[in-house]
Design a protein around this motif. Sequence first.
Motif, mmCIF file in Angstrom:
data_model
loop_
_atom_site.group_PDB
_atom_site.id
_atom_site.type_symbol
_atom_site.label_atom_id
_atom_site.label_comp_id
_atom_site.label_asym_id
_atom_site.label_seq_id
_atom_site.Cartn_x
_atom_site.Cartn_y
_atom_site.Cartn_z
ATOM 1 N N LYS A 24 34.627 33.128 33.200
ATOM 2 C CA LYS A 24 35.372 32.093 32.969
ATOM 3 C C LYS A 24 36.105 31.475 34.228
ATOM 4 C CE LYS A 24 36.573 34.658 28.049
ATOM 5 N NZ LYS A 24 36.726 35.537 27.946
ATOM 6 N N ALA A 25 36.436 32.539 35.323
ATOM 7 C CA ALA A 25 36.374 31.922 36.544
ATOM 8 C C ALA A 25 35.619 31.643 37.798
ATOM 9 C CB ALA A 25 37.728 32.893 36.973
ATOM 10 N N ALA A 28 35.636 33.558 40.385
ATOM 11 C CA ALA A 28 36.758 33.589 42.105
ATOM 12 C C ALA A 28 37.351 34.885 42.312
ATOM 13 C CB ALA A 28 38.043 32.658 40.873
ATOM 14 N N LYS A 60 25.392 28.883 37.745
ATOM 15 C CA LYS A 60 26.443 28.222 38.427
ATOM 16 C C LYS A 60 27.681 28.395 39.555
ATOM 17 C CE LYS A 60 30.028 24.496 36.522
ATOM 18 N NZ LYS A 60 30.855 24.664 35.102
ATOM 19 N N ALA A 64 33.380 30.723 43.168
ATOM 20 C CA ALA A 64 34.144 29.090 43.423
ATOM 21 C C ALA A 64 35.686 28.882 44.241
ATOM 22 C CB ALA A 64 34.499 28.650 41.944
ATOM 23 N N ALA A 66 38.713 31.929 46.002
ATOM 24 C CA ALA A 66 39.587 33.121 46.185
ATOM 25 C C ALA A 66 40.735 31.878 45.333
ATOM 26 C CB ALA A 66 40.629 33.533 47.606
ATOM 27 N N ASP A 67 41.065 33.525 44.535
ATOM 28 C CA ASP A 67 41.738 33.201 42.686
ATOM 29 C C ASP A 67 42.663 32.166 43.386
ATOM 30 O OD1 ASP A 67 42.976 33.128 40.582
ATOM 31 O OD2 ASP A 67 41.602 34.602 39.873
ATOM 32 N N ILE A 68 43.055 30.874 43.065
ATOM 33 C CA ILE A 68 43.589 29.958 43.375
ATOM 34 C C ILE A 68 45.338 30.371 42.613
ATOM 35 C CG2 ILE A 68 44.437 27.459 43.369
ATOM 36 C CD1 ILE A 68 41.985 26.993 43.411
ATOM 37 N N LYS A 69 44.777 30.561 41.071
ATOM 38 C CA LYS A 69 45.976 31.069 40.586
ATOM 39 C C LYS A 69 46.821 32.665 40.861
ATOM 40 C CE LYS A 69 43.456 28.199 36.603
ATOM 41 N NZ LYS A 69 42.987 28.960 35.450
ATOM 42 N N GLY A 109 36.110 30.885 49.880
ATOM 43 C CA GLY A 109 36.550 33.005 49.658
ATOM 44 C C GLY A 109 34.970 33.107 49.563
ATOM 45 N N GLU A 132 39.617 24.204 51.363
ATOM 46 C CA GLU A 132 41.168 25.477 51.087
ATOM 47 C C GLU A 132 41.815 24.173 51.971
ATOM 48 O OE1 GLU A 132 38.173 26.173 52.761
ATOM 49 O OE2 GLU A 132 38.500 28.696 52.111
ATOM 50 N N ILE A 138 44.532 27.393 54.379
ATOM 51 C CA ILE A 138 42.909 27.343 55.627
ATOM 52 C C ILE A 138 42.290 28.521 54.729
ATOM 53 C CG2 ILE A 138 44.277 26.199 56.733
ATOM 54 C CD1 ILE A 138 44.091 28.963 59.021
ATOM 55 N N GLY A 140 40.266 31.856 54.681
ATOM 56 C CA GLY A 140 41.069 33.403 55.221
ATOM 57 C C GLY A 140 40.504 34.353 54.912
HETATM 58 N N1 CO8 Z 1 40.384 29.829 41.788
HETATM 59 C C1 CO8 Z 1 41.197 30.546 40.003
HETATM 60 N N2 CO8 Z 1 40.035 30.016 38.968
HETATM 61 C C2 CO8 Z 1 39.248 29.186 39.590
HETATM 62 C C3 CO8 Z 1 38.637 28.862 40.387
HETATM 63 C C4 CO8 Z 1 39.691 29.229 42.148
HETATM 64 N N3 CO8 Z 1 38.649 29.240 42.987
HETATM 65 N N4 CO8 Z 1 37.809 27.683 40.943
HETATM 66 C C5 CO8 Z 1 37.322 27.820 39.278
HETATM 67 N N5 CO8 Z 1 38.401 28.068 38.923
HETATM 68 C C6 CO8 Z 1 38.467 28.564 36.877
HETATM 69 C C7 CO8 Z 1 39.025 27.374 36.471
HETATM 70 O O1 CO8 Z 1 40.586 26.929 36.597
HETATM 71 C C8 CO8 Z 1 39.006 26.726 35.308
HETATM 72 O O2 CO8 Z 1 39.603 27.710 33.930
HETATM 73 P P1 CO8 Z 1 40.165 27.047 32.915
HETATM 74 O O3 CO8 Z 1 38.610 26.938 31.962
HETATM 75 O O4 CO8 Z 1 41.199 28.449 32.878
HETATM 76 O O5 CO8 Z 1 40.547 25.817 33.554
HETATM 77 C C9 CO8 Z 1 37.449 27.310 35.389
HETATM 78 O O6 CO8 Z 1 37.043 28.231 36.603
HETATM 79 C C10 CO8 Z 1 36.375 26.599 35.411
HETATM 80 O O7 CO8 Z 1 36.295 26.230 37.038
HETATM 81 P P2 CO8 Z 1 36.353 24.475 36.058
HETATM 82 O O8 CO8 Z 1 36.457 23.491 34.386
HETATM 83 O O9 CO8 Z 1 37.210 23.215 37.463
HETATM 84 O O10 CO8 Z 1 35.684 24.200 36.347
HETATM 85 P P3 CO8 Z 1 33.994 22.785 36.966
HETATM 86 O O11 CO8 Z 1 32.824 22.837 36.851
HETATM 87 O O12 CO8 Z 1 34.889 21.774 36.426
HETATM 88 O O13 CO8 Z 1 34.456 22.629 38.445
HETATM 89 C C11 CO8 Z 1 34.800 23.720 40.988
HETATM 90 C C12 CO8 Z 1 34.035 23.267 39.627
HETATM 91 C C13 CO8 Z 1 34.715 21.798 41.428
HETATM 92 C C14 CO8 Z 1 33.909 24.663 41.459
HETATM 93 C C15 CO8 Z 1 36.042 23.215 40.307
HETATM 94 O O14 CO8 Z 1 36.064 24.592 39.763
HETATM 95 C C16 CO8 Z 1 36.450 23.898 41.886
HETATM 96 O O15 CO8 Z 1 37.256 22.881 42.266
HETATM 97 N N6 CO8 Z 1 37.346 24.996 41.660
HETATM 98 C C17 CO8 Z 1 37.946 25.350 43.061
HETATM 99 C C18 CO8 Z 1 36.648 25.345 44.098
HETATM 100 C C19 CO8 Z 1 38.593 25.236 45.774
HETATM 101 O O16 CO8 Z 1 39.059 24.629 45.831
HETATM 102 N N7 CO8 Z 1 38.243 26.947 46.235
HETATM 103 C C20 CO8 Z 1 38.413 27.114 47.324
HETATM 104 C C21 CO8 Z 1 39.927 28.135 46.918
HETATM 105 S S1 CO8 Z 1 40.791 28.870 48.468
HETATM 106 C C22 CO8 Z 1 40.224 30.337 49.058
HETATM 107 O O17 CO8 Z 1 39.223 30.326 48.871
HETATM 108 C C23 CO8 Z 1 40.371 30.580 50.313
HETATM 109 C C24 CO8 Z 1 42.218 30.320 50.129
HETATM 110 C C25 CO8 Z 1 42.381 31.219 51.185
HETATM 111 C C26 CO8 Z 1 44.015 31.805 51.782
HETATM 112 C C27 CO8 Z 1 44.506 32.518 52.719
HETATM 113 C C28 CO8 Z 1 45.188 33.412 52.247
HETATM 114 C C29 CO8 Z 1 45.032 34.964 53.112
#
Ligand code: CO8
Length: 258
Positions: A24-25, A28, A60, A64, A66-69, A109, A132, A138, A140
């Motif tokens: 579902k996520a 993430a 798929k 995708a 780290a968990d942004i939420k 991530g 990021e 950035i 992590g």
């Molecule tokens: N975190 C939480 N939830 C996510 C994430 C994520 N990274 N990616 C997808 N989801 C969830 C969506 O919110 C959605 O949930 P809901 O149905 O409840 O809204 C579900 O997964 C399906 O996603 P989409 O509807 O967006 O699916 P699409 O097919 O339309 O799009 C994408 C797929 C393009 C992959 C899109 O989901 C996306 O852009 N995701 C985020 C990608 C991203 O930016 N990743 C980087 C995250 S930051 C990180 O990883 C490192 C941070 C480091 C921090 C360091 C701290 C120490």
Amino acid sequence: TNTYETILVERKGRVALVTLNRPKALNALNLQVMNEVVEATEALDRDPDVGCIVLTGSAKAFAAGADIKEMQPQGYMDMYLNDWFTAWDRLGALRTPTLAAVSGYALGGGCELAMLCDILLASDTAVFGQPEIKLGVIPGIGGSQRLTRAVGKAKAMELCLTGRTMDAAEAERAGLVSRIVPADELLAEALSVAETVAGMSAPVAMMAKEAVNRAFETTLAEGVRFERRVFHAVFAVADQKEGMAAFVEKRPPSFTHR
Ligand code: CO8
């Protein structure tokens, strides 16, 4: 045998398969996923009957990011005191060879998780990136370092500063992945590669992994010296005698992993 909620763990002979399972996520990587992957892989690492660990996701999404939420409301002290994401380092510290089989999104991530593994196989649908910056953060989990070592400064810098993604072909050209496999054959191919690795002498495979990893940590002269010491040491491994005897006797080796 599966007591985890966000991953599936299976054994196929000497190969272990760990599948991220938070569909579902898009897999993430929240803290629960991190803790489960680390706990499961460390247990597999301690098991002498496991010779290679495959980490995969869904068609798929490998993951995708780290968990942004989960991260959104955190402040500096939350991140610092929880030492957010540091447990992922333990995946890179496993002694057993690991293989990431990546299909679909490996972003943020997810890309970093794939790069923590030893062998990276991608399907033709794989998408890699460190987006990021688009979220105002950035990488992590080592992305700014491991991506730069894998693909060089120019491309790593572009990916980290623009957040654009790479398809599988670009990732292979850049040296991020070892090979591209058609999506419907990815898992079978990954398991086949893992079976090959797991069929080698386990201690010698550990030493080979350690030697290659040294290349990332030290100078050429020190790395070659390390390799030479380990090369000499393998002559104390029973499997060296078996492997070379099997060649001379024109038969397949039967390694005892000792
Ligand atoms: N975190 C939480 N939830 C996510 C994430 C994520 N990274 N990616 C997808 N989801 C969830 C969506 O919110 C959605 O949930 P809901 O149905 O409840 O809204 C579900 O997964 C399906 O996603 P989409 O509807 O967006 O699916 P699409 O097919 O339309 O799009 C994408 C797929 C393009 C992959 C899109 O989901 C996306 O852009 N995701 C985020 C990608 C991203 O930016 N990743 C980087 C995250 S930051 C990180 O990883 C490192 C941070 C480091 C921090 C360091 C701290 C120490």
